[in-house]
Design an enzyme around this catalytic site. Structure first.
Site, PDB file in Angstrom:
ATOM      1  N   LYS A  60       0.193   2.367  20.873  1.00  0.00           N
ATOM      2  CA  LYS A  60       1.540   2.944  20.919  1.00  0.00           C
ATOM      3  C   LYS A  60       1.995   3.132  22.363  1.00  0.00           C
ATOM      4  O   LYS A  60       3.173   2.946  22.684  1.00  0.00           O
ATOM      5  CB  LYS A  60       1.554   4.261  20.155  1.00  0.00           C
ATOM      6  N   GLY A  62       0.847  -1.193   0.000  1.00  0.00           N
ATOM      7  CA  GLY A  62       0.000   0.000   0.000  1.00  0.00           C
ATOM      8  C   GLY A  62       0.878   1.237   0.000  1.00  0.00           C
ATOM      9  O   GLY A  62       1.964   1.238  -0.581  1.00  0.00           O
TER      10      GLY A  62
END
Lengths: 437, 437
Positions: free
Chosen positions: B207, B13
């Site tokens: 994260k 992608g």
């Protein structure tokens, strides 16, 4: 748990003592991270018997025989926090050739003769790490050396000297002149009794050379760096900068470029420059350091933190010690110096910069034309001009000119010719401009 | 020059295509840095025959058989830029067990089941690198993992989601509400059609888990992270923040602490919070990311840069590829996961926070006493109180209270009881406060 990794510590001043303290406090954590304990084999100092407070270390470890300590078979890693060119160079070359790994904070030596150290490391098969040599505690060299090596760095712009940043921040905040701000810095312990290395830009130039070498995979030494300090920055310069929505910082700049023959080059310089208040580096205050990195794919990055001080520097030293200790246990060494690009260093005259020039001129017809003519003759394109009455009430005018990017030599020649013009009463301020405006 | 290091690329992608482009553009430089050329052995995609523009790669390299590609003997390194839990987990565990090195940008998978990947890496003897999983191009994980391991990190405070930072920056700048700012972000491509993962804090929580694991040498998963998004941040909240000299940011915070039994713990949370405009994180605008790290010796550090986008992410991926390729050539692997500390995660109720609370109250005697009594009953100490007339012209008053640090549960209980008080017309705004004030 494997047998200990043994360290020889060269120097036990502020940084060295902090290294000893951290080794002691963090010993269990460090051992867990390395997979083996760290042990101090010896500490070389200039003289024994000095009062070292409550340093948690066996006094028998101290010695004045640095070279003897380095040569001992039970020493794996040499940590140098003495500084200066000699005798540090001889010691580290000896240690590296003998296969020891070296961790050093010695920016002057790396900038003066880094090649000799790197060559000795290759010869001996040990590691050479020096994170603490630039921007203290900020993990910066390892990212440049290792994280960004899939990218192409185009420019590094840094505030790498805490003393000058403290002085310039004070001048910005209070309107003080250089001498007054230096005095404050000295009183507060931010400037040394002899501040020459800091205020004349020598310290920043050494760091610039190290950064440029890593960023551009080329050997760049301190002598390759164009260097100007901050002693001539006046309160009036700072006022001019503020009037433009800027401040003045001592910047180290290392940039890729292309010379007239189309060859890739690198230009490396340290000088005060105006930067817009909106630039991330403008808000780096007090004695903090920050380095702004631009790379093709990564875009803009900034690293910020304390650039000096015992504990921050010791943190960087210990980070390196863990890395080299791990490498020794694994029987490997880290990547060697990467200097394959060997880009030539461009002379300052060819470096592309922008100038902000403030002139006191006679206010009469033809003046602007004459001034503009000087710029045109040197092929320097003007970005903005502002004219206003001089504050002197003598009917003179002030012309403030910001140029587009041009070779530094052309800009310098322009200023020189302006100084000679009859209609120019004085060149009030000349500053380079960086960081867009 | 040694024989090539061969890569299997999973996914093509935005990021994958950029990786291919950079591998092509930088091939000579990369080979010099590694000591061997990099070669693409194959690219696994969901369907063949899609138009991939002018991607500089042999079309024969594309395959839909990811697992087959991974298992090939001529593949050394697997680069995964597909994202999501499955099938990525199966692929990467397979690759690692087979001794391949893995570079991945997959934060969701690392936060969900990083342990399984680390275990598989140990089993197979390859490397597991994931710099691109947090804060895109910013070299952050490697410094946490490697540079600061001689230090003791006490707290990590980050802006790690670009979409929400863009939205909150717009709300700060224009006074817009959440819905309006989200619409602008969507139009400009900063928010996805379904923005849930970003605005509800899932992306930031993943994260946060990765950062906490690295900073505190403990396994922390996404489920351990207390998570609140920004959908309930109002224009009034932002106005309150600005009135206090603050702004609102979606922060991820991982902090060391000590529980009632004196054991070391870690608390990990993602929520919007007020921070002073003077804090370095306050000036991180638009879709930029920044992570502020506090460590015992190093002091305050900040890392700043682009957190997303094809090229910045690809830069981080390639940095990792160079590192693992070098390790393979040297026949070593990097440090394993460091989880020796195994600090327990503290529930949010015990996390120490500060609240900013804005109340509409009846303006009559005894009101302040009653309100203050609620705080006292929950053992919450008040730092500042400001009372002024309400804007409603109804004779009511506004009370703005900022607390000292207290357990989150006590603060929440205080707010809950305040809501039930007769004299409190409404709780206009409740926000946590971080970064000093």
């Amino acid at each position: 748990m494997k047998s200990p990794v043994r360290l020889a510590l060269l120097g036990c001043g502020t940084v060295g003592a902090e290294v000893v303290r951290l080794l002691n406090e963090q010993s269990a954590d460090l051992a867990a991270r390395i997979g083996a304990p760290l042990e101090i084999a010896g500490i070389a100092v200039r003289r024994l018997g000095r009062d070292r407070g409550d340093l948690p270390v066996d006094p028998a470890l101290f010695t004045t025989d640095a070279l003897g300590l380095i040569k001992r078979d039970d020493v794996d890693v040499v940590v140098e926090v003495v500084g200066g060119i000699e005798p540090a160079r001889g010691w580290l070359v000896e240690a590296l050739r003998a296969g020891k790994s070296v961790v050093t904070a010695n920016k002057a030596l790396l900038a003066e003769d880094g090649g000799a150290l790197h060559d000795a490391a290759v010869e001996g098969g040990g590691d050479l790490y020096y994170e603490a040599s630039v921007a203290g505690a900020i993990p910066l060299l390892r990212p440049l050396r290792e994280s960004l090596h899939g990218d192409r760095i185009t420019r590094v712009t840094g505030i790498v000297n805490g003393t000058t940043n403290f002085i310039l921040s004070a001048m910005h905040a209070t309107g003080a002149g250089f001498a007054e701000a230096l005095e404050e810095a000295t009183e507060l312990g931010y400037a040394e009794a002899d501040p020459t290395a800091d205020v004349e830009g020598f310290d920043a130039a050494a760091k610039a050379a190290i950064l440029a070498s890593l960023a551009f995979h080329s050997r760049v030494g301190a002598a390759d760096v164009h260097r100007e300090g901050i002693t001539e920055v006046t309160a009036a310069d700072m006022a001019s900068a503020k009037a433009m929505g800027c401040t003045i910082k001592l910047l180290c700049i290392a940039a890729r470029g292309t010379d007239a023959q189309g060859r890739e080059t690198v230009s490396v310089r340290v000088h005060p420059a105006m930067i817009p208040l909106t630039h991330p580096l403008a808000s780096v205050g007090d004695a903090f350091n920050a380095v702004f990195v631009e790379a093709d794919a990564a875009g803009q990055l900034m690293f910020y933190g304390r650039g000096a001080g015992g504990a921050p520097t010791a943190s960087a030293v210990l980070g390196d010690v863990v890395a080299v200790a791990r490498n020794r246990l694994a029987g490997v060494r880290s990547a060697s110096e990467s200097a394959y690009a060997a880009l030539p260093v461009r002379p300052m005259g060819e470096a592309l910069t922008r100038y902000h020039i403030s002139l006191d001129v006679a206010d009469r017809p033809g003046v602007l034309e004459a001034v503009a003519g000087v710029f045109a003759r040197h092929d320097v394109s003007i970005a903005t001009v502002r004219q206003g009455p001089s504050g002197g009430g003598n009917g003179d005018a002030v012309l403030v000119i910001v140029t587009h990017v041009a070779p530094d030599a052309a800009l310098a020649a322009t200023v020189s010719e302006l100084r000679g013009l009859d209609i120019v009463r004085s060149v009030a301020s000349v500053l380079r401009v960086e960081g867009g405006l």
